[in-house]
Design a protein around this motif. Structure first.
Motif, short mmCIF file in Angstrom:
data_model
loop_
_atom_site.label_atom_id
_atom_site.label_comp_id
_atom_site.label_asym_id
_atom_site.label_seq_id
_atom_site.Cartn_x
_atom_site.Cartn_y
_atom_site.Cartn_z
N UNK A 1 0.83 -1.21 0.00
CA UNK A 1 0.00 0.00 0.00
C UNK A 1 0.86 1.26 0.00
N UNK A 2 1.91 1.26 0.82
CA UNK A 2 2.82 2.41 0.86
C UNK A 2 3.50 2.60 -0.49
N UNK A 3 3.82 1.47 -1.14
CA UNK A 3 4.44 1.54 -2.46
C UNK A 3 3.51 2.16 -3.49
N UNK A 4 2.22 1.83 -3.41
CA UNK A 4 1.26 2.42 -4.35
C UNK A 4 1.13 3.92 -4.14
N UNK A 5 1.20 4.36 -2.88
CA UNK A 5 1.17 5.80 -2.59
C UNK A 5 2.38 6.49 -3.22
N UNK A 6 3.54 5.87 -3.07
CA UNK A 6 4.75 6.42 -3.69
C UNK A 6 4.62 6.47 -5.21
N UNK A 7 4.01 5.45 -5.79
CA UNK A 7 3.79 5.43 -7.24
C UNK A 7 2.94 6.63 -7.66
N UNK A 8 1.95 6.94 -6.84
CA UNK A 8 1.12 8.12 -7.12
C UNK A 8 1.94 9.40 -7.08
N UNK A 9 2.82 9.51 -6.10
CA UNK A 9 3.69 10.70 -6.00
C UNK A 9 4.61 10.79 -7.22
N UNK A 10 5.10 9.63 -7.66
CA UNK A 10 6.00 9.59 -8.82
C UNK A 10 5.29 10.10 -10.07
N UNK A 11 4.06 9.63 -10.27
CA UNK A 11 3.27 10.08 -11.43
C UNK A 11 2.98 11.58 -11.35
N UNK A 12 2.64 12.04 -10.16
CA UNK A 12 2.31 13.45 -9.97
C UNK A 12 3.49 14.36 -10.25
N UNK A 13 4.69 13.91 -9.86
CA UNK A 13 5.89 14.74 -10.02
C UNK A 13 6.58 14.51 -11.36
N UNK A 14 6.08 13.58 -12.17
CA UNK A 14 6.61 13.38 -13.52
C UNK A 14 7.88 12.57 -13.61
N UNK A 15 8.12 11.65 -12.63
CA UNK A 15 9.34 10.85 -12.65
C UNK A 15 9.09 9.44 -13.18
N UNK A 16 7.89 9.19 -13.73
CA UNK A 16 7.52 7.84 -14.14
C UNK A 16 8.28 7.34 -15.36
N UNK A 17 8.99 8.23 -16.07
CA UNK A 17 9.75 7.80 -17.24
C UNK A 17 11.21 7.51 -16.91
N UNK A 18 11.61 7.77 -15.67
CA UNK A 18 13.00 7.51 -15.26
C UNK A 18 13.22 6.00 -15.14
N UNK A 19 14.25 5.49 -15.83
CA UNK A 19 14.48 4.04 -15.90
C UNK A 19 14.76 3.43 -14.53
N UNK A 20 15.46 4.16 -13.65
CA UNK A 20 15.76 3.63 -12.31
C UNK A 20 14.51 3.58 -11.45
N UNK A 21 13.67 4.60 -11.57
CA UNK A 21 12.41 4.61 -10.83
C UNK A 21 11.50 3.49 -11.33
N UNK A 22 11.42 3.33 -12.66
CA UNK A 22 10.57 2.28 -13.23
C UNK A 22 11.04 0.88 -12.81
N UNK A 23 12.34 0.69 -12.83
CA UNK A 23 12.89 -0.61 -12.41
C UNK A 23 12.55 -0.90 -10.95
N UNK A 24 12.67 0.12 -10.12
CA UNK A 24 12.34 -0.04 -8.70
C UNK A 24 10.86 -0.33 -8.51
N UNK A 25 10.02 0.27 -9.33
CA UNK A 25 8.58 0.03 -9.25
C UNK A 25 8.23 -1.42 -9.61
N UNK A 26 8.79 -1.90 -10.71
CA UNK A 26 8.44 -3.27 -11.12
C UNK A 26 9.00 -4.29 -10.12
N UNK A 27 10.14 -3.95 -9.50
CA UNK A 27 10.68 -4.83 -8.46
C UNK A 27 9.78 -4.83 -7.23
#
Length: 470
Positions: A100-126
């Motif tokens: 649940x905390x991870x999903x909240x962070x995912x929302x913050x990532x989308x809001x701040x526009x970091x969802x295209x960063x390869x390191x952030x994306x890799x961490x998300x899928x992990x």
């Protein structure tokens, strides 16, 4: 560390974010998070880089909750996270399985526009893979504009973790670049689904491709060989380890011992054991288990001292070898001339506690001159792991403190029980009458004939008093 800090203060650069960031990083690399926190707390205006280093540091020393709490503080302070903030936070969530905390962070990532960063994306899928949501993990993977080998490996791990080895194999075959981690993940996946033959085939293919195995690969392959009982293959891997000068540390050594034991060569297992410079509990665990399976437990008596005995008792505890462990403990002084210390008593209490033999463990706690509260705490901890709702462990701790005359501590435990709503379970007895079991609790009046029962008990009590007064 304190000298460096003093030098920084004397030169009036203790508010310089760049300097403090370096000091904080050094604190965490030295595994001193408390000092890092003290240094950070003195900074009036920490910048984003310093906040990131605090979060990164807590993750580095496995204080994952602290990392998340500092992120909350960072937001409250008004400092803006960047794309370097989130990979560490997502790793913390992965380690905590904090979906649940991870999903909240995912929302913050989308809001701040970091969802295209390869390191952030890799961490998300992990993160999603670690928490078992393989669909969400694959969605992140499919939307990545750039997929490097690290991202693909994270996806492979996600599939193999839940046993989807065929899908993992398809992804593996499509990967343009594969490194040692990719191959090891596939080998581990087949071991996990108990297809050790296929695991060894992948390992052989890895050799043909010229990819050099690392320690984790070796450990994984040895696990497959152990399952198959293939001694010759095991010897080949052992020779390979020696030829490539791969260090036989506690991890590799344990795997080799386990492999040789399961393949029927206990002498080879002992040979590996004797050559390990720093033996871990796992090494003792594997060696004792091997001897036990081969009916040769007495052989481990060679070269035992008080430190070795701690390893032996701990290994017996982790292996569930209660009788063997108790035999060693019981013969320490007589056969080996070793006076048991509090550490040895702690091991035997842990051994008996794991086996559910709490009465026997309590006898040892009460009979020894060692720290009774320390041992009682160990026993209580073991009970708590098996039954977190067990009120008896709280009463045990209170009574142990009382035995030592530590009345304030004893009262503190009782207060804690009251605050947490933990009540001592009442005594219970039962009797069978005409094939019907009647159950009674202390102070209980729920039985349909309770009034008659208590009246009869009162009558018996009065008769006993008259009899005793004669």
């Amino acid at each position: 560390m304190t000298q460096i800090h003093a030098h920084i203060i004397r030169n009036s650069i203790h508010q310089n974010n760049f300097v403090v960031t370096k000091l904080v990083s050094y604190c965490f690399s030295s595994h001193n998070p408390c000092y890092a926190t003290k240094v950070f707390d003195q900074i009036l205006e920490p910048n984003t880089i310093l906040w990131n280093n605090m979060i990164k540091g807590f993750v580095h020393v496995s204080l994952y909750e602290q990392a998340l709490l500092y992120y909350i503080d960072m937001l409250s302070y008004g400092s803006k996270p960047n794309n370097f903030t989130y990979p560490f936070l997502l790793k913390a969530c992965s380690k905590l399985f904090a979906f649940e905390e991870g999903k909240v962070l995912h929302g913050h990532i989308l809001k701040l526009g970091f969802n295209s960063d390869v390191y952030v994306q890799t961490s998300l899928l992990d993160l999603y893979g670690s928490c078992g949501d393989i669909v969400a993990s694959r969605n992140v993977f499919d939307r990545m504009s750039e997929r490097d080998v690290v991202a693909s490996n994270a996806m492979l791990v996600g599939y193999t973790r839940i046993g989807l080895v065929e899908i993992a194999e398809k992804l593996f075959s499509e990967m343009p670049v594969r490194n040692v981690s990719s191959w090891t993940t596939m080998i581990s996946g087949y071991v996990q689904v108990e297809n050790s033959v296929k695991a060894l085939e992948v390992f052989q293919e890895m050799q043909m491709k010229g990819v050099r195995p690392d320690k984790l690969t070796v450990i994984t392959v040895l696990s497959a060989i152990s399952n198959l009982g293939s001694l010759e293959m095991g010897k080949w891997v052992h020779d390979y380890v020696k030829s490539k000068e791969i260090e036989i540390d506690g991890f590799v050594g344990t795997s080799l011992i386990d492999m040789y034991s399961k393949c029927g060569s206990i002498n080879e297992a002992r040979g590996v054991f004797d050559k390990i410079n720093q033996r871990t509990i796992s090494c003792y665990n594997a060696m004792i288990s091997g001897y036990a399976v081969h009916g040769l437990a007495e052989r481990l008596r060679i070269g035992i001292d008080d430190v070795t005995m701690i390893g032996v008792l701990s290994a017996c505890s982790h292996s569930g070898l209660v009788d063997l462990g108790y035999m060693y403990f019981d013969s320490m002084k007589e056969k080996y001339g070793i006076e048991p210390k509090v550490e040895h008593y702690g091991c035997i209490v842990d051994l008996l506690g794991r086996a559910g033999k709490f009465d026997k463990a309590m006898e040892i706690v009460e009979s020894t001159e060692a720290d009774i509260v320390l041992l009682g705490e160990e026993l209580a901890r073991r009970v708590y792991k098996l039954d977190p709702t067990n009120s008896g462990l709280m009463v045990l701790k209170s009574n142990l403190f009382a035995v030592e005359g530590k009345w304030e501590e004893a009262a503190g435990v009782r207060r804690s029980m009251k605050d947490k709503g933990i009540r001592k379970k009442p005594g219970c007895s039962w009797i069978e009458v005409d094939n019907v079991v009647h159950k009674f609790f202390a102070g209980d009046d729920s039985h349909p004939f309770s009034k008659d029962i208590y009246a009869k008990l009162e009558e018996l009590s009065e008769k006993l008093k008259l009899y005793m007064n004669k």
